[in-house]
Design a protein around this motif. Structure first.
Motif, PDB file in Angstrom:
ATOM      1  N   SER A   1     -15.736  12.712 -30.550  1.00 54.79           N
ATOM      2  CA  SER A   1     -16.983  13.762 -30.838  1.00 54.79           C
ATOM      3  C   SER A   1     -16.308  14.846 -30.693  1.00 54.79           C
ATOM      4  O   SER A   1     -15.637  15.138 -29.715  1.00 54.79           O
ATOM      5  N   HIS A   2     -16.876  15.796 -31.211  1.00 56.17           N
ATOM      6  CA  HIS A   2     -16.521  17.254 -31.240  1.00 56.17           C
ATOM      7  C   HIS A   2     -17.335  17.844 -29.995  1.00 56.17           C
ATOM      8  O   HIS A   2     -18.393  18.559 -30.443  1.00 56.17           O
TER       9      HIS A   2
ATOM     10  N   ASP B   1     -22.863  16.184 -26.124  1.00 56.78           N
ATOM     11  CA  ASP B   1     -24.018  16.849 -26.372  1.00 56.78           C
ATOM     12  C   ASP B   1     -24.839  17.037 -25.085  1.00 56.78           C
ATOM     13  O   ASP B   1     -24.805  16.029 -24.166  1.00 56.78           O
TER      14      ASP B   1
ATOM     15  N   HIS C   1     -21.054  14.443 -32.023  1.00 56.51           N
ATOM     16  CA  HIS C   1     -20.878  15.555 -32.948  1.00 56.51           C
ATOM     17  C   HIS C   1     -19.506  14.960 -33.959  1.00 56.51           C
ATOM     18  O   HIS C   1     -18.453  15.093 -33.443  1.00 56.51           O
TER      19      HIS C   1
ATOM     20  N   ARG D   1     -17.877  14.661 -38.233  1.00 58.62           N
ATOM     21  CA  ARG D   1     -17.913  15.384 -39.378  1.00 58.62           C
ATOM     22  C   ARG D   1     -18.396  14.293 -40.796  1.00 58.62           C
ATOM     23  O   ARG D   1     -17.920  13.185 -40.817  1.00 58.62           O
ATOM     24  N   SER D   2     -18.642  14.876 -41.768  1.00 61.79           N
ATOM     25  CA  SER D   2     -18.700  14.114 -43.053  1.00 61.79           C
ATOM     26  C   SER D   2     -17.600  13.754 -43.451  1.00 61.79           C
ATOM     27  O   SER D   2     -16.770  14.793 -43.494  1.00 61.79           O
TER      28      SER D   2
ATOM     29  N   GLU E   1     -18.566  18.700 -43.070  1.00 62.13           N
ATOM     30  CA  GLU E   1     -19.555  19.324 -42.528  1.00 62.13           C
ATOM     31  C   GLU E   1     -19.836  18.611 -41.451  1.00 62.13           C
ATOM     32  O   GLU E   1     -19.860  17.495 -41.241  1.00 62.13           O
ATOM     33  N   ASP E   2     -20.293  19.460 -40.376  1.00 62.13           N
ATOM     34  CA  ASP E   2     -20.673  18.818 -38.971  1.00 62.13           C
ATOM     35  C   ASP E   2     -21.879  17.724 -39.187  1.00 62.13           C
ATOM     36  O   ASP E   2     -22.913  17.975 -40.080  1.00 62.13           O
TER      37      ASP E   2
ATOM     38  N   GLU F   1     -24.572  14.911 -36.844  1.00 58.41           N
ATOM     39  CA  GLU F   1     -24.631  14.342 -35.518  1.00 58.41           C
ATOM     40  C   GLU F   1     -25.624  13.025 -35.810  1.00 58.41           C
ATOM     41  O   GLU F   1     -26.643  13.111 -36.386  1.00 58.41           O
TER      42      GLU F   1
ATOM     43  N   GLY G   1     -15.010  14.164 -35.230  1.00 57.70           N
ATOM     44  CA  GLY G   1     -15.363  15.629 -35.267  1.00 57.70           C
ATOM     45  C   GLY G   1     -14.045  16.541 -34.752  1.00 57.70           C
ATOM     46  O   GLY G   1     -14.364  17.567 -34.909  1.00 57.70           O
ATOM     47  N   ARG G   2     -13.322  15.916 -34.020  1.00 58.35           N
ATOM     48  CA  ARG G   2     -12.071  16.442 -33.475  1.00 58.35           C
ATOM     49  C   ARG G   2     -10.951  16.832 -34.541  1.00 58.35           C
ATOM     50  O   ARG G   2     -10.857  16.078 -35.216  1.00 58.35           O
TER      51      ARG G   2
END
Length: 188
Positions: free
Chosen positions: A110-111, A114, A138, A140-141, A146-147, A149, A187-188
């Protein structure tokens, strides 16, 4: 591999009026957790202390600031921090289909964390308490970058943890390639 995808698909789409799916996992109930039902306030505090004793690294984690929390509201901030840390305690015990823990997935895929990642007490229709667990990685597609969640929602009743949503929450427990199935990447 194909059998696990077929099993995941079979489990993935099972619906009923009381539960989203038939997937569940067993995580032993800790001594501190056993007493939370009899005294919700003090039991939750005991569980928090126990979580920090078992996993001291949780205490050192940067806790994200939730929107709308007043900086001077010390009690609300303390309660939020406690619920976040108890959520991380359970995340360290939930084993995903690819072999890692949910905590490791949140930390390494996860980026960021949350502010809504947490545990709290819920009540069923009969008024019996259970532990509600929610996590929002978080990601990404995989196609556009794209971000995105996705939510991971679980319910803990005794030693049983079961998904509360039929999509990502279920496949993360049943299918090792859950990211690809949902069209996302880390997401990282």
């Amino acid at each position: 591999m194909r059998a696990s995808i077929q099993l995941a698909a079979a489990v993935f789409f099972v619906w009923s009026s009381t539960a989203y799916c038939i997937v569940s996992m067993t995580v032993p109930v800790s001594p501190a957790e056993k007493g939370y039902e009899s005294d919700l306030g003090m039991g939750w505090e005991r569980l928090h202390k126990f979580a920090l004793q078992v996993y001291p690294d949780i205490r050192r984690m940067l806790v994200p600031k939730p929107a709308g929390l007043e900086p001077g509201d010390v009690e609300a901030i303390r309660n939020f921090r406690r619920d976040f840390q108890i959520g991380m305690f359970f995340a360290k015990q939930i084993k995903l289909a690819d072999g890692q823990t949910l905590f490791d997935f949140l930390m390494h895929c996860s980026h960021g964390m949350d502010a809504a990642n947490m545990a709290n007490i819920g009540f069923d229709q009969a008024g019996k308490p259970y532990i509600s667990l929610q996590y929002f990685p978080h990601l990404r597609s995989a196609s556009s970058g794209e971000d995105m969640e996705l939510n991971i929602l679980f319910r803990r009743d005794g030693a049983t943890i079961k998904p509360e949503s039929p999509a990502f929450s279920t496949s993360i427990l049943t299918t090792p390639d859950y990211l690809q199935i949902h069209g996302v990447r880390c997401g990282r």
